[in-house]
Design an enzyme around this catalytic site. Structure first.
Site, PDB file in Angstrom:
ATOM      1  N   ARG A  54     115.374  12.324  10.773  1.00  0.00           N
ATOM      2  CA  ARG A  54     115.134  12.952  12.059  1.00  0.00           C
ATOM      3  C   ARG A  54     113.650  13.063  12.353  1.00  0.00           C
ATOM      4  O   ARG A  54     112.797  13.088  11.443  1.00  0.00           O
ATOM      5  CB  ARG A  54     115.764  14.346  12.063  1.00  0.00           C
ATOM      6  CG  ARG A  54     115.203  15.351  11.071  1.00  0.00           C
ATOM      7  CD  ARG A  54     114.085  16.258  11.608  1.00  0.00           C
ATOM      8  NE  ARG A  54     114.456  16.966  12.813  1.00  0.00           N
ATOM      9  CZ  ARG A  54     115.148  18.106  12.831  1.00  0.00           C
ATOM     10  NH1 ARG A  54     115.511  18.670  11.684  1.00  0.00           N
ATOM     11  NH2 ARG A  54     115.441  18.699  13.964  1.00  0.00           N
ATOM     12  N   CYS A 102     114.116  16.990  19.582  1.00  0.00           N
ATOM     13  CA  CYS A 102     114.213  16.279  18.316  1.00  0.00           C
ATOM     14  C   CYS A 102     115.142  15.076  18.471  1.00  0.00           C
ATOM     15  O   CYS A 102     115.872  14.966  19.451  1.00  0.00           O
ATOM     16  CB  CYS A 102     114.776  17.176  17.213  1.00  0.00           C
ATOM     17  SG  CYS A 102     113.884  18.735  16.993  1.00  0.00           S
TER      18      CYS A 102
END
Length: 323
Positions: free
Chosen positions: A18, A2
């Site tokens: 994100r 991520c």
């Protein structure tokens, strides 16, 4: 894997977001937990706010037996958290510790955003925190994570490792995955010659060399999808993107920045043979208290304003995007 980032707009309001990169989803949806909602805690914490006293929280989550399991979330005070994969280095406490504020790893993002209004409050609270490897149930194993936490004043990274809890000041305002944040921040020094500018002409004896065109100042930036490569690239993009003024321009900035390190299917095969990809990108605007979301198979950016939520409800619930 991520990638997370934060930045401020021209008036000092934070935008936080994100990419969540993985091979499968878990049925996650946009969930709001009103301040009035009682949520069971993993451990007894007398200093936790009572229902109605803490903050309203919203973000991407699944709900299990009344517990919102947030992948990333933010609150009505403008504080945000995202958990990112940290599988090799994460080491939580095996058991709760006497005299500490014990927080299960699965509840950490919610505990932060439910309990605190500012990054300064979080820093102070973390001095007494133990993060415990407690699973929410037998079907959801403990995820090995580290976290980026931010507000308008900046961001920190929280990592539980073999030698204890680390709280890093995050002047780069980004986070990816392995190795630890200290290594990633030091590694940026290998790329300090990167530039957004076109290189100057150079003379090699009688030969005058000119750049092919714009973009050559970025030669040397890593282009793979590893944690170190994404950290370098997103740090450069996030910290060179011009400051924006409007909500729309800042949402665009966040999604475009994270798109620079998004993972397309077919490029990253995991050990089990499945392909990792960017399942979704999220954005939180502290300016408007709005959560934005776009999925891999649906690139439309949808808005979820907190102002449109029913905050009188007493349980976490899935919310729909604004019409």
């Amino acid at each position: 894997m991520c990638t997370g980032i934060r930045f401020n707009d021209a008036s000092g309001k934070m935008f936080f977001g994100r990419n969540l990169d993985w091979s499968q989803g878990y049925g996650e949806q946009v969930v709001v937990t009103p301040a009035a909602a009682p949520v069971p805690a993993a451990f007894d914490r007398p200093n936790d706010p009572a229902p109605g006293v803490g903050h309203t929280v919203m973000g991407m989550a699944i709900i299990f037996q009344g517990i919102p399991l947030y992948f990333d979330c933010a609150n009505d005070a403008g504080l945000a958290v995202a958990g990112l994969n940290f599988p090799q280095s994460a080491r939580y406490a095996a058991e709760p510790q006497a005299g500490a504020t014990n927080v299960a790893a699965y509840e950490f993002p919610f505990w932060v955003t439910r309990s605190f209004a500012t990054l300064a409050e979080v820093r102070e609270a973390l001095k007494d925190v133990t993060i415990v490897a407690k699973a929410v149930n037998e079907h959801l194993p403990v995820a090995s994570l580290h976290w980026i936490i931010g507000d308008a004043t900046g961001s920190i990274v929280v990592e539980c490792m073999e030698d204890g809890l680390h709280v890093w000041e995050n002047d780069a305002d980004v986070l990816t995955n392995e190795p630890d944040f200290g290594w990633q921040r030091t590694n940026l020094r290998n790329y300090l010659t990167l530039s957004e500018n076109e290189p100057a002409h150079a003379a090699w004896g009688a030969a005058e060399l000119a750049p092919f065109g714009s973009g050559m100042g970025m030669q040397g930036v890593p282009g793979d999808y590893s944690g170190p490569a994404r950290f370098v690239k997103v740090a450069f993009v996030n910290n060179h993107y011009p400051t924006q003024e409007s909500e729309a321009a800042n949402v665009t900035r966040l999604f475009r920045t994270l798109a620079s390190v998004a993972v397309p299917e077919g490029s990253v095969r995991m050990a089990d043979g499945s392909f990792e990809k960017t399942l979704y990108t999220s954005c939180f605007s502290a300016a408007s208290l709005t959560y934005y979301h776009a999925a891999y198979d649906d690139l439309a950016v949808r808005a979820y304003p907190l102002a449109g939520c029913d905050l009188s409800r007493t349980e976490p619930y899935v919310i729909a995007p604004a019409a």
